[in-house]
Design a protein around this motif. Sequence first.
Motif, PDB file in Angstrom:
ATOM      1  N   UNK A 168       0.186  -0.863  -9.944  1.00  0.00           N
ATOM      2  CA  UNK A 168      -0.317  -2.181  -9.545  1.00  0.00           C
ATOM      3  C   UNK A 168      -1.024  -2.102  -8.195  1.00  0.00           C
ATOM      4  N   UNK A 169      -0.480  -1.326  -7.269  1.00  0.00           N
ATOM      5  CA  UNK A 169      -1.103  -1.202  -5.955  1.00  0.00           C
ATOM      6  C   UNK A 169      -2.418  -0.434  -6.011  1.00  0.00           C
ATOM      7  N   UNK A 170      -2.507   0.561  -6.898  1.00  0.00           N
ATOM      8  CA  UNK A 170      -3.798   1.230  -7.106  1.00  0.00           C
ATOM      9  C   UNK A 170      -4.865   0.203  -7.480  1.00  0.00           C
ATOM     10  N   UNK A 171      -4.525  -0.674  -8.420  1.00  0.00           N
ATOM     11  CA  UNK A 171      -5.474  -1.679  -8.882  1.00  0.00           C
ATOM     12  C   UNK A 171      -5.737  -2.737  -7.815  1.00  0.00           C
ATOM     13  N   UNK A 241     -12.901   1.134  -0.331  1.00  0.00           N
ATOM     14  CA  UNK A 241     -11.554   1.493  -0.757  1.00  0.00           C
ATOM     15  C   UNK A 241     -11.479   3.005  -0.925  1.00  0.00           C
ATOM     16  N   UNK A 242     -10.422   3.594  -0.405  1.00  0.00           N
ATOM     17  CA  UNK A 242     -10.196   5.024  -0.538  1.00  0.00           C
ATOM     18  C   UNK A 242      -8.732   5.261  -0.895  1.00  0.00           C
ATOM     19  N   UNK A 243      -8.453   6.431  -1.447  1.00  0.00           N
ATOM     20  CA  UNK A 243      -7.092   6.791  -1.827  1.00  0.00           C
ATOM     21  C   UNK A 243      -6.810   8.217  -1.371  1.00  0.00           C
ATOM     22  N   UNK A 250      -8.471  11.362  -2.879  1.00  0.00           N
ATOM     23  CA  UNK A 250      -8.553  11.199  -4.318  1.00  0.00           C
ATOM     24  C   UNK A 250      -9.743  10.317  -4.663  1.00  0.00           C
ATOM     25  N   UNK A 251     -10.363  10.584  -5.785  1.00  0.00           N
ATOM     26  CA  UNK A 251     -11.426   9.718  -6.254  1.00  0.00           C
ATOM     27  C   UNK A 251     -10.806   8.488  -6.925  1.00  0.00           C
ATOM     28  N   UNK A 252     -11.132   7.291  -6.462  1.00  0.00           N
ATOM     29  CA  UNK A 252     -10.555   6.079  -7.081  1.00  0.00           C
ATOM     30  C   UNK A 252     -11.237   5.740  -8.398  1.00  0.00           C
ATOM     31  N   UNK A 257      -7.364   3.391 -11.683  1.00  0.00           N
ATOM     32  CA  UNK A 257      -8.215   2.575 -10.818  1.00  0.00           C
ATOM     33  C   UNK A 257      -9.246   1.782 -11.626  1.00  0.00           C
ATOM     34  N   UNK A 258      -8.949   1.523 -12.869  1.00  0.00           N
ATOM     35  CA  UNK A 258      -9.907   0.889 -13.782  1.00  0.00           C
ATOM     36  C   UNK A 258     -10.231  -0.538 -13.337  1.00  0.00           C
ATOM     37  N   UNK A 259     -11.500  -0.872 -13.105  1.00  0.00           N
ATOM     38  CA  UNK A 259     -11.854  -2.217 -12.634  1.00  0.00           C
ATOM     39  C   UNK A 259     -11.464  -3.335 -13.597  1.00  0.00           C
TER      40      UNK A 259
END
Length: 282
Positions: A168-171, A241-243, A250-252, A257-259
């Motif tokens: 959820x936080x990734x999104x 936004x970066x991860x 990491x590549x979001x 990380x699906x929009x």
Amino acid sequence: MRTYVITGGTDGMGRALGLLLLRRGDRVLAVASGRAKGEDFLAEAGAAGAGERAEFLRADLSTVSGMDRVVGEVRARTQGLDGLVLGAQRFRPGREETADGLESTFALSYLSRFVLGHGLAGLLERGESPAIVNIAGPGGIPGRIRWEDVQLTGDYTGMRAATQSSRCNDLLGVDFPVRHPEARTRYVLYNPGFVRTGMADPLPLPQRLLTRALARVFATPAAKAAVPIARFLDEPPGAAVTAFRRGTRLEPTGADFDPEAADRLYSYTVGLLSRTPSRRAS
């Protein structure tokens, strides 16, 4: 003098980061639920000569009323923010519900970050180079959002709840610039890896002892783990936004990380908040 809000700011990495920022001359508003740890944090800040720049906001961030109260308190105490660090979380081996009837891990580890991030976005935009650092789990233990039962009423495990909140936080991170397209605030999703904190405290005794033993050998001390977070606050990445997983960027992209999933979660969350008792009454 820069001003920062840290949730989970009186224990573990949050406390270590807060003291690091205070010792170098910044102002810190530490948010947590425990009075004793809050008073200890203020005492240590005072001993370091930073007492007048340290504040403790006591709040239950597992409740929507507590989340909203923190947003209101921060708005009342400062005219702008330079950074928001979202670190409040607690592992729960068994399913618990909040006063709002929500699964507790979801409420504390994800929903509070949604409410505070969006609620304080205006203050952050007044900062010089503002950033939100969400201490979550990108690139870590796999997990998924159970869209058919997000509140995990029928199939709960502590790990399932924790990994769902991470996804959820990734999104949440991916979606933030969609909701704030003109914002200068940079959103950083950060997985610090295995850190020596009190996360093992709620575990059953055998697992707690084992986790603590492993932590003494393999985990990063909280003070050391706080240093990269301070760097993100000092020099936020250029992208909206970066991860990161520790030092690896990491590549979001991809499923985590699906929009479209991020938009779905946003709609679910807004609807959920609108139905909570404190929001209905306001």
